[in-house]
Design an enzyme around this catalytic site. Structure first.
Site, PDB file in Angstrom:
ATOM      1  N   SER A  41      20.024   2.511  -7.158  1.00 11.00           N
ATOM      2  CA  SER A  41      18.860   3.368  -6.983  1.00 11.00           C
ATOM      3  C   SER A  41      18.047   3.055  -5.720  1.00 11.00           C
ATOM      4  O   SER A  41      17.167   3.808  -5.339  1.00 11.00           O
ATOM      5  CB  SER A  41      17.944   3.299  -8.205  1.00 11.00           C
ATOM      6  OG  SER A  41      17.256   2.078  -8.216  1.00 11.00           O
ATOM      7  N   LYS A  81      11.959  -1.524  -7.219  1.00 13.07           N
ATOM      8  CA  LYS A  81      11.469  -0.183  -6.867  1.00 13.07           C
ATOM      9  C   LYS A  81      10.496  -0.301  -5.703  1.00 13.07           C
ATOM     10  O   LYS A  81       9.999  -1.381  -5.406  1.00 13.07           O
ATOM     11  CB  LYS A  81      10.709   0.431  -8.063  1.00 13.07           C
ATOM     12  CG  LYS A  81      11.583   0.816  -9.260  1.00 13.07           C
ATOM     13  CD  LYS A  81      12.265   2.150  -9.030  1.00 13.07           C
ATOM     14  CE  LYS A  81      13.005   2.667 -10.250  1.00 13.07           C
ATOM     15  NZ  LYS A  81      14.051   1.778 -10.750  1.00 13.07           N
TER      16      LYS A  81
END
Lengths: 148, 421
Positions: A69, A106
């Site tokens: 991701s 993230k």
């Protein structure tokens, strides 16, 4: 008279058995016969990567990445991240956060007063921190170690 | 000038270390087991509230463990040791004078480093929590004994929020502490004091000097002075090298054969010799002990054997040779053995070994270099990377550690995983 007395008392002579060698250097520094190296005065110590990559040793941890991701931020599966817990996350920092009891990497972002954890891969949806109860920033990612 | 001491004490240290790398354990009851997975040696607050006691054997609380989904871990000393260093390094930024008292406690001198000790302690506590992830309690007082008592109060009463300065309410706090819980008062003395009507720490602080000195020796008087706020024990920042080094462990299963006992003795000797070299010492006395499994709940039988080493040494092969000979001397075939221990004592600095004319030292420059290399390899690549074959390879007797977490901070192969998904 004394000596004779002592001689009489010798009953056995032990052989000296040298088992270890003691080496004494003649000179501690070498003397060069040739022309001295012109670089001698410019020799620095060699470079230490720790010094470059780790600012707070006691607060720095290494973690390994699973998943894709964050690929557009240059973070690939199997990479090692250097995480500094002494740093405060700023908008735009890449962070290791705790999401539902698991570590996740993230990008931390603030948009219109709201905090978000963003993936860097168009296939993933952003996580708004307000929507989740269990979000905590564990540390700030300072470097990515990726095998070339 | 009045002295100001702070005692920083990590909360449920081993459990807290596990929680840093396993966030799913937050708010869950967690316990950590002793070597060999026998007894409980650390509990989270949730586990304490469920009534799990310190030192409780695991098999006696299986019910509780299952009913409340208590997370159980084998001890992971590679992790705890590394986390302890991180805590201590972080604390060292806050004072020039500090004493590492145990794996999870340190005394700090706060003299001249801050104007408001309580405020400063809160900053210390926040920093350690953020940097290393370990929650701490901090006690502040004019002596080490009072700082220790204050830390206890800081942990016990949630209102203090982990930091408590005893200075302005010394008598009131001491009246709430029982003599058994004072630092430096052993169980035997505590019973004696209770017998003489001295129940609280305040009672002891008010006892007459002469009486204390007569019955509790000068050490006891020192504790009493410290309770009164007169510091008698300075910060000991360079602890003296250990006078004896013991390495002993219970086996993971019953052991019967001489070969296995010798393997274990050799492995523990290597470990002890490594510690010996780390503090720059050599040993002149070695003792091994061999403990049998208790028969029918009887008292376990124990055999001891020792020898004086001709020339003090820290050379592993020589020491493990002695250990194996000693084991052979006391071994009898038949009984099941539970534990082997090796004790190295008569410790002298390695550079000041008394030579022996008739026993040339086996530890020449070559052996020294070999040991240095061995220690460096094991430091760099992890303990046990290389060792002596006499310590065994498969080690079927090695302690049980079935639920050990990963060595998250000391092994490249066991780093924590973070999800990018």
């Amino acid at each position: 008279m004394k000596r004779r007395h002592a001689e009489e008392r010798i009953t056995r002579i032990w052989a000296f058995e040298p088992r270890t060698k003691l080496e004494i250097p003649l000179f501690t520094a070498g003397i060069s016969a040739g022309f001295p190296s012109p670089a001698d005065d410019f020799i620095d110590r060699s470079l230490d990567l720790n010094e470059f990559l780790v600012t707070h040793p006691s607060a720095t941890f290494f973690v390994r990445v699973e998943g894709t991701s964050m690929i557009q931020a240059g973070i690939h599966p199997g990479d090692i991240l250097i995480v500094d817990r002494a740093l405060e996350p700023l908008p735009g920092s890449i962070v290791v956060a705790v999401l539902d009891g698991e570590f996740t990497v993230k990008r931390f972002q603030r948009v219109e007063g709201k905090s978000f954890l963003l993936a860097e891969n168009p296939d993933f949806v952003p996580v708004a921190i307000e929507d989740r109860t269990q979000v905590e920033v564990w540390g700030v990612v300072t470097y990515v170690i990726h095998k070339a | 000038m009045n002295k100001i001491f702070a005692l920083v004490d990590c909360n449920n240290f081993y459990v807290s270390c596990e929680r840093v790398f396993n966030p799913s354990l937050a708010e869950r009851p967690v316990v950590v087991l002793s070597n060999n997975d026998g007894c409980i040696i650390a509990r989270s607050n949730e586990a304490k509230n469920l009534g799990i006691r310190m030192g409780h054997p695991l098999f006696q609380c299986r019910d509780l463990v299952e009913r409340h989904r208590i997370a159980v871990f084998s001890s992971n000393f590679s992790l705890y040791g590394d986390m302890s260093h991180r805590v201590m390094d972080t604390l060292a930024r806050f004072t020039p004078e500090m004493e590492v008292y145990s794996i999870d406690e340190a005394f700090l001198s706060l003299e001249g480093v801050c104007s408001d000790p309580e405020d400063y302690a809160r900053r210390i506590s926040r920093t350690v929590k953020q940097w290393v992830g370990i929650p701490v309690a901090i006690g502040i007082g004019p002596s080490k004994t009072l700082a220790k008592a204050a830390a206890r109060a800081a942990k016990k009463h949630p209102a203090h929020d982990g930091v408590f300065d005893i200075t302005s309410c010394r008598e009131e706090t001491l009246s709430g502490i029982e003599v058994d819980d004072i630092w430096g008062v052993g169980r035997r003395y505590a019973r004696f004091l209770r017998g003489h009507g001295i129940v609280s720490a305040l009672d002891l602080a008010r006892a007459p000097d002469a009486w204390v000195k007569k019955h509790l020796t000068i050490e006891g008087l020192r504790t009493v002075m410290e309770l009164r706020g007169i510091s008698c024990m300075p910060i000991d920042s360079a602890p003296a090298p250990k006078k004896a080094i013991m390495c002993s462990r219970s086996f993971g299963r019953k052991v019967y054969s001489l070969e296995e006992l010798q393997e274990a003795a050799s492995a523990y000797t290597s470990k002890a010799a490594e510690k010996l070299r780390r503090q720059g010492s050599a040993a002149s006395f070695i003792q091994v002990l061999l403990i049998e499994f208790p028969f029918n709940h009887g008292f376990p039988k124990c055999a001891v054997s020792s020898l004086k080493i001709p020339v003090a040494t820290a050379y592993t092969p020589e020491l493990s040779g002695y250990a194996k000979t000693l084991i052979e001397r006391i071994y009898r075939p038949g009984p099941a053995y539970r534990k082997v221990g090796v004790l190295l004592s008569g410790i002298v600095p390695r550079g000041q070994v008394q030579m022996n004319l008739f026993h040339p030292s086996r530890e020449g420059p070559k052996e020294l270099a070999l040991m240095n290399t061995l220690d460096r390899i094991n430091t760099r690549w992890g303990s046990g990377t290389i060792g002596y074959a006499s310590s065994g390879f498969s080690r079927p007797w090695w302690m049980r550690q079935e639920k050990r977490s990963a060595r998250f901070t000391t092994s490249w192969a066991e780093l924590p995983l973070v999800k990018a998904s």
